[in-house]
Design an enzyme around this catalytic site. Structure first.
Site, mmCIF file in Angstrom:
data_model
loop_
_atom_site.group_PDB
_atom_site.id
_atom_site.type_symbol
_atom_site.label_atom_id
_atom_site.label_comp_id
_atom_site.label_asym_id
_atom_site.label_seq_id
_atom_site.Cartn_x
_atom_site.Cartn_y
_atom_site.Cartn_z
ATOM 1 N N GLY A 46 54.269 34.544 53.775
ATOM 2 C CA GLY A 46 53.120 33.279 52.344
ATOM 3 C C GLY A 46 55.199 33.014 52.554
ATOM 4 O O GLY A 46 55.427 32.087 51.410
ATOM 5 N N GLU A 100 58.467 36.803 47.716
ATOM 6 C CA GLU A 100 57.442 36.597 47.660
ATOM 7 C C GLU A 100 57.125 35.055 47.077
ATOM 8 O O GLU A 100 57.056 34.376 46.473
ATOM 9 C CB GLU A 100 56.815 37.595 46.537
ATOM 10 C CG GLU A 100 55.508 37.729 45.855
ATOM 11 C CD GLU A 100 54.520 38.544 47.206
ATOM 12 O OE1 GLU A 100 55.100 37.635 48.216
ATOM 13 O OE2 GLU A 100 53.540 39.137 46.893
ATOM 14 N N ASP A 104 50.015 38.350 42.144
ATOM 15 C CA ASP A 104 48.963 37.781 41.759
ATOM 16 C C ASP A 104 48.729 39.211 40.891
ATOM 17 O O ASP A 104 49.286 39.865 39.570
ATOM 18 C CB ASP A 104 48.151 38.003 42.820
ATOM 19 C CG ASP A 104 46.248 37.460 42.521
ATOM 20 O OD1 ASP A 104 46.062 36.949 41.236
ATOM 21 O OD2 ASP A 104 45.762 37.965 42.899
ATOM 22 N N LYS A 132 51.043 34.958 38.464
ATOM 23 C CA LYS A 132 50.075 34.416 37.870
ATOM 24 C C LYS A 132 49.793 36.021 36.740
ATOM 25 O O LYS A 132 48.911 36.553 36.984
ATOM 26 C CB LYS A 132 48.496 34.319 38.625
ATOM 27 C CG LYS A 132 48.809 33.465 39.688
ATOM 28 C CD LYS A 132 47.333 33.266 40.043
ATOM 29 C CE LYS A 132 46.814 33.654 41.140
ATOM 30 N NZ LYS A 132 45.864 32.912 42.048
HETATM 31 P P1 IMP Z 1 48.571 40.763 44.625
HETATM 32 O O1 IMP Z 1 49.248 41.925 45.720
HETATM 33 O O2 IMP Z 1 47.233 41.197 44.142
HETATM 34 O O3 IMP Z 1 49.961 40.583 43.840
HETATM 35 O O4 IMP Z 1 48.868 39.192 46.015
HETATM 36 C C1 IMP Z 1 49.957 38.862 46.071
HETATM 37 C C2 IMP Z 1 49.734 38.453 47.577
HETATM 38 O O5 IMP Z 1 47.993 37.959 47.845
HETATM 39 C C3 IMP Z 1 50.760 37.025 47.533
HETATM 40 O O6 IMP Z 1 51.803 37.082 48.736
HETATM 41 C C4 IMP Z 1 49.177 35.808 48.118
HETATM 42 O O7 IMP Z 1 49.757 36.045 49.891
HETATM 43 C C5 IMP Z 1 47.400 36.610 48.131
HETATM 44 N N1 IMP Z 1 47.771 35.462 46.778
HETATM 45 C C6 IMP Z 1 48.176 36.166 45.958
HETATM 46 N N2 IMP Z 1 47.098 34.697 45.223
HETATM 47 C C7 IMP Z 1 47.102 33.435 45.669
HETATM 48 C C8 IMP Z 1 46.863 32.311 45.144
HETATM 49 O O8 IMP Z 1 46.024 31.962 44.333
HETATM 50 N N3 IMP Z 1 46.669 31.756 46.583
HETATM 51 C C9 IMP Z 1 47.135 32.153 47.924
HETATM 52 N N4 IMP Z 1 47.468 33.778 48.246
HETATM 53 C C10 IMP Z 1 47.935 34.023 46.832
#
Ligand code: IMP
Ligand code: MG
Length: 177
Positions: A46, A100, A104, A132
């Protein structure tokens, strides 16, 4: 995959914001970075598009390393982070900025920071295109954030839904089928 009819964030908004982040990074690192420069550690896949555009707005000497972390199943994080690629060179004594696509729950970025801390970099900070904050589970803050958004699943400019839509120049919200 059904996307919102109009983008949440346009290509022009992204371009302007990325240029601004580049200037902020230069202001912070150009004096610090010395001859070694700054190292972007890009979280694949990403972060690829964002990091490539951001790098072209940075004048501080720059090198790239990559990490690949798996934690996501469809739109739900399963909370478990596994590394399938790690930096190839030691980051000891280097100024490191982790790039990054989106913060999320924060689990991925926090696992990456923990992994890199073990190398004892001179500095370690996080730059996320999107944030987010309402979804955060692991407390973590990025030093640089492009856009803070509400709790939408978004696609485009590197972000995928089941590997689709990364190449889109704008960011859309995913609509339920
Ligand atoms: P986290 O570990 O929950 O913070 O998620 C991070 C990863 O989840 C990011 O690097 C994205 O690859 C994926 N991700 C989280 N939210 C989204 C979204 O809204 N769209 C696409 N990928 C997401
Ligand atoms: Mg993803």
């Amino acid at each position: 995959m059904r996307l919102s009819p109009s983008p949440l964030i346009s290509a022009e908004q992204i371009r302007q914001r990325v240029a601004h982040l580049g200037r902020q990074i230069d202001a912070e690192y150009s004096s610090l970075a010395g001859e070694d420069g700054l190292i972007f550690v890009v979280i694949l896949t990403g972060g690829l598009f964002f990091s490539a555009d951001l790098a072209r707005n940075v004048n501080t000497p720059l090198r790239f390393e990559f990490v690949a972390a798996r934690s996501y199943e469809k739109t739900q994080s399963n909370g478990h982070v596994v590394f399938t690629h790690r930096p190839e060179r030691s980051l000891e004594g280097k100024h490191v900025l982790v790039i990054e696509d989106i913060l999320d729950t924060g689990r991925t970025a926090s696992a990456v920071l923990d992994l890199l801390k073990a190398d004892k970099p001179a500095s370690l900070a996080l730059c996320a295109l999107l944030d987010k904050p309402s979804r955060r589970i692991t407390p973590i803050q990025a030093k640089y954030v492009g856009f803070s958004i509400d709790d939408h699943f978004v696609v485009g400019y590197g972000l995928d839904y089941e590997q689709q839509g990364r190449h889109l120049p704008e960011i859309f919200t995913l609509e339920r089928e």
